[in-house]
Design a protein around this motif. Structure first.
Motif, PDB file in Angstrom:
ATOM      1  N   THR A 227       4.150   7.810   8.297  1.00 58.62           N
ATOM      2  CA  THR A 227       3.601   6.882   7.313  1.00 58.62           C
ATOM      3  C   THR A 227       3.309   5.522   7.939  1.00 58.62           C
ATOM      4  N   TRP A 250      -1.085   5.648  -5.077  1.00 55.97           N
ATOM      5  CA  TRP A 250      -2.066   6.737  -5.114  1.00 55.97           C
ATOM      6  C   TRP A 250      -3.031   6.590  -6.277  1.00 55.97           C
ATOM      7  N   THR A 292       3.280  12.202   1.082  1.00 55.60           N
ATOM      8  CA  THR A 292       3.826  11.310   0.039  1.00 55.60           C
ATOM      9  C   THR A 292       3.081  11.409  -1.284  1.00 55.60           C
ATOM     10  N   GLY A 295       4.615  11.289  -4.957  1.00 57.65           N
ATOM     11  CA  GLY A 295       5.198  10.061  -5.506  1.00 57.65           C
ATOM     12  C   GLY A 295       4.112   9.087  -5.925  1.00 57.65           C
ATOM     13  N   TYR A 297       3.621   6.011  -4.546  1.00 61.23           N
ATOM     14  CA  TYR A 297       3.158   5.140  -3.467  1.00 61.23           C
ATOM     15  C   TYR A 297       2.798   5.913  -2.204  1.00 61.23           C
ATOM     16  N   PRO A 300       6.245   4.869   0.756  1.00 63.53           N
ATOM     17  CA  PRO A 300       7.573   4.535   0.216  1.00 63.53           C
ATOM     18  C   PRO A 300       8.573   4.348   1.348  1.00 63.53           C
ATOM     19  N   GLN A 302      11.936   5.029   3.352  1.00 63.85           N
ATOM     20  CA  GLN A 302      12.620   6.298   3.561  1.00 63.85           C
ATOM     21  C   GLN A 302      13.836   6.392   2.652  1.00 63.85           C
ATOM     22  N   LYS A 305      11.537   6.751  -3.499  1.00 64.89           N
ATOM     23  CA  LYS A 305      10.118   6.777  -3.855  1.00 64.89           C
ATOM     24  C   LYS A 305       9.733   5.580  -4.726  1.00 64.89           C
ATOM     25  N   THR A 308       8.320   0.311  -1.648  1.00 68.45           N
ATOM     26  CA  THR A 308       7.375   0.508  -0.555  1.00 68.45           C
ATOM     27  C   THR A 308       7.851  -0.218   0.704  1.00 68.45           C
TER      28      THR A 308
END
Length: 403
Positions: A227, A250, A292, A295, A297, A300, A302, A305, A308
Motif C-alpha cells: 500500500t 474508495w 484493501t 474497506g 479506505y 488503512p 496496518q 480499517k 489511514t
C-alpha cells in the motif's frame, strides 16, 4: 430500500445535502462537502426530533442500526435520546473524577464531526500517543503550565516541532471545553504559546528530471508494504498532496470513468477537486482494490480499517529508498509542474491539476471549467513520460519543421 455498505461507500456528494433512508427513522445525510452523518428521526410529545448518531465510517451501518434501535426503546419510554446521552456523558465525567482524559474524549466527540479525515486522524494520534499517556488520568484541575510544558518538550525532543505545537493547541482546546462545562477554572496552556518556535518553512524538494527514472525503479522494487509503494506511485502520477492521497476513500473513485473526486472537506482550498486518472493509475488502483477494496479506505493503517496512513509513512519510505536528501513526497507536485511546464503544456491545465487557487478573484469567479478533457490527455502523457523514465528510455525533443 435498506442501505448496504456498498451503497454507502459509493454515495457521492451533491450541491445539496442528500438523505439516504435505511428504515425505521434512520437515514444517512451526505453533505455537499462529502461528510456522511447518521441521523435518527423520531416523534416525542407530538413533535418531530432528530438524534445525531455519529459519522460514517467511524459509525458503521450495523452500529447505526443498533444505536437507532436503542434510541427507539428510549422514545417508547418517553425519553429523548439526545438528552439521555447528555446525562450519560455527565455521569461518565463524574465517575472518572473529572480527569483530563474524560474531558478530552468529550471534547473530541462533540467537535470532530466537521473536521476533515486527515485532521481528525492527526488529532486522535496526538491525543493517544503524546498527551493521554502522560496526563490522561490526572484530574484536570490539578494540571499546571509546567506539567503541560513537559508534554510539549517530550514531543519536541523527537524533532517533531509542529507536532509539539499541535499538542499545545489540542490541550488548550480541551481546557477551554472544560471551562465552558464547569470542569475547570483556567487554561494553563496560555503561557505556553511561543515557548517552542516554529521551523522556518522550507520548499519541498522535488525530483530533478535526471533522478526520476532511478527513483521509480527503486520504488518498483520497494520491499515495504504494497500500500505504501502504491501510494507513492499514485502520488507521482496524480500530483495531489500527500494528505489527500493518504486519506483517499474508495467511494471517491470511479475507475470506469477514470476519475477521482476528492470532496471539499479534504482539500486545502475546501473545493471539490476532480483528478483524471491515466491508464497506469487505474491499473494500480484495480490491483490495490484486491488488497484493501473491502474497506472504506485505500491506505488503512496496518491492523485497522478505520484509520489511514499518515503522510509520514510516505516520507519514511522515501528515506528507505535513499532519496531523503533529494525528494519529499509533497515535491511530486513540483516534479509534475516542472516537467509539464517545460514541455509547453497549458499553464491553466497544470494549475487546475494542482488545485491551486487563482489569485485573480475576478478571473476565478468566471473560470469554473475543470479542463477535464485536456487534463486527462495531459495526465496520460505524463504517466507515459514517467514510464519512459522508469524504463530508461532516451526521450528526444523534436524540433518543429517549417512547412
Amino acid at each position: 430500500m435498506p442501505l448496504t455498505d456498498a451503497s454507502i461507500r459509493n454515495a457521492k456528494p451533491a450541491e445539496k445535502p442528500l438523505k439516504l433512508t435505511d428504515g425505521a427513522g434512520l437515514y444517512l445525510e451526505v453533505t455537499p462537502a462529502g461528510g456522511k452523518h447518521w441521523r435518527y428521526r423520531f416523534r416525542l410529545a407530538g413533535k418531530e426530533n432528530l438524534f445525531a448518531i455519529g459519522t460514517y465510517p467511524q459509525i458503521t451501518l450495523a452500529d447505526a442500526r443498533k444505536a437507532r434501535d436503542e434510541a427507539r426503546e428510549l422514545v417508547k419510554q418517553g425519553i429523548n435520546p439526545a438528552r439521555h446521552r447528555q446525562q450519560q456523558k455527565a455521569g461518565v465525567l463524574k465517575e472518572a473524577e473529572n480527569t483530563f482524559a474524560a474531558n478530552a474524549e468529550a471534547w473530541f466527540e462533540e467537535k470532530n464531526a466537521p473536521w476533515s479525515d486527515g485532521h481528525r486522524n492527526t488529532v486522535r494520534r496526538i491525543l493517544d500517543a503524546d498527551i493521554l499517556p502522560r496526563i490522561g488520568k490526572t484530574p484536570i484541575r490539578e494540571l499546571s503550565a509546567p506539567t503541560l510544558l513537559q508534554v510539549m518538550k517530550k514531543v519536541h525532543a523527537r524533532g517533531a516541532v509542529t507536532r509539539a505545537i499541535l499538542a499545545r493547541q489540542i490541550m488548550g482546546q480541551v481546557f477551554d471545553y472544560a471551562i465552558l462545562h464547569g470542569c475547570a477554572e483556567n487554561n494553563p496552556t496560555t503561557p505556553l504559546k511561543r515557548q517552542i518556535a516554529r521551523r522556518t518553512v522550507e520548499h519541498h524538494k522535488h525530483l530533478e528530471e535526471r533522478d526520476i527514472g532511478d527513483f521509480l525503479r527503486k520504488l518498483e522494487d520497494y520491499s515495504g508494504h504494497v500500500t505504501t509503494r502504491t501510494a507513492l506511485q499514485l502520488l507521482m502520477m496524480t500530483a495531489v498532496r500527500p494528505g489527500e492521497m493518504c486519506g483517499a476513500a474508495w467511494a471517491e473513485f470511479d475507475l470506469d470513468a477514470a476519475t477521482w473526486t476528492i470532496p471539499a472537506a479534504r482539500m486545502k482550498m475546501r473545493r471539490v477537486h476532480i483528478v483524471p486518472l491515466a491508464r497506469q493509475a487505474v491499473a494500480l488502483l484495480r490491483d490495490l482494490e484486491q488488497v484493501t477494496g473491502d474497506g472504506a479506505y485505500l491506505f488503512p493503517t496496518q491492523g485497522t480499517k478505520s484509520q489511514t496512513i499518515p503522510p509520514a509513512t510516505l516520507r519514511n519510505a522515501v528515506r528507505k529508498l535513499g532519496y531523503a536528501d533529494k525528494f519529499s513526497p509533497h515535491g511530486a507536485r513540483g516534479t509534475f509542474s516542472t516537467l509539464m511546464n517545460a514541455r509547453g503544456y497549458n499553464a491553466d491545465w497544470i494549475e487546475k491539476q494542482l488545485a491551486h487557487d487563482d489569485s485573480d478573484t475576478v478571473r476565478r469567479s468566471y473560470n469554473h471549467t475543470q479542463h477535464l478533457g485536456d487534463r486527462a490527455k495531459m495526465m496520460q502523457d505524463y504517466a507515459d513520460l514517467l514510464d519512459e523514465k522508469r524504463q530508461g528510455a532516451q526521450v528526444i525533443q523534436l524540433r518543429k519543421v517549417a512547412a
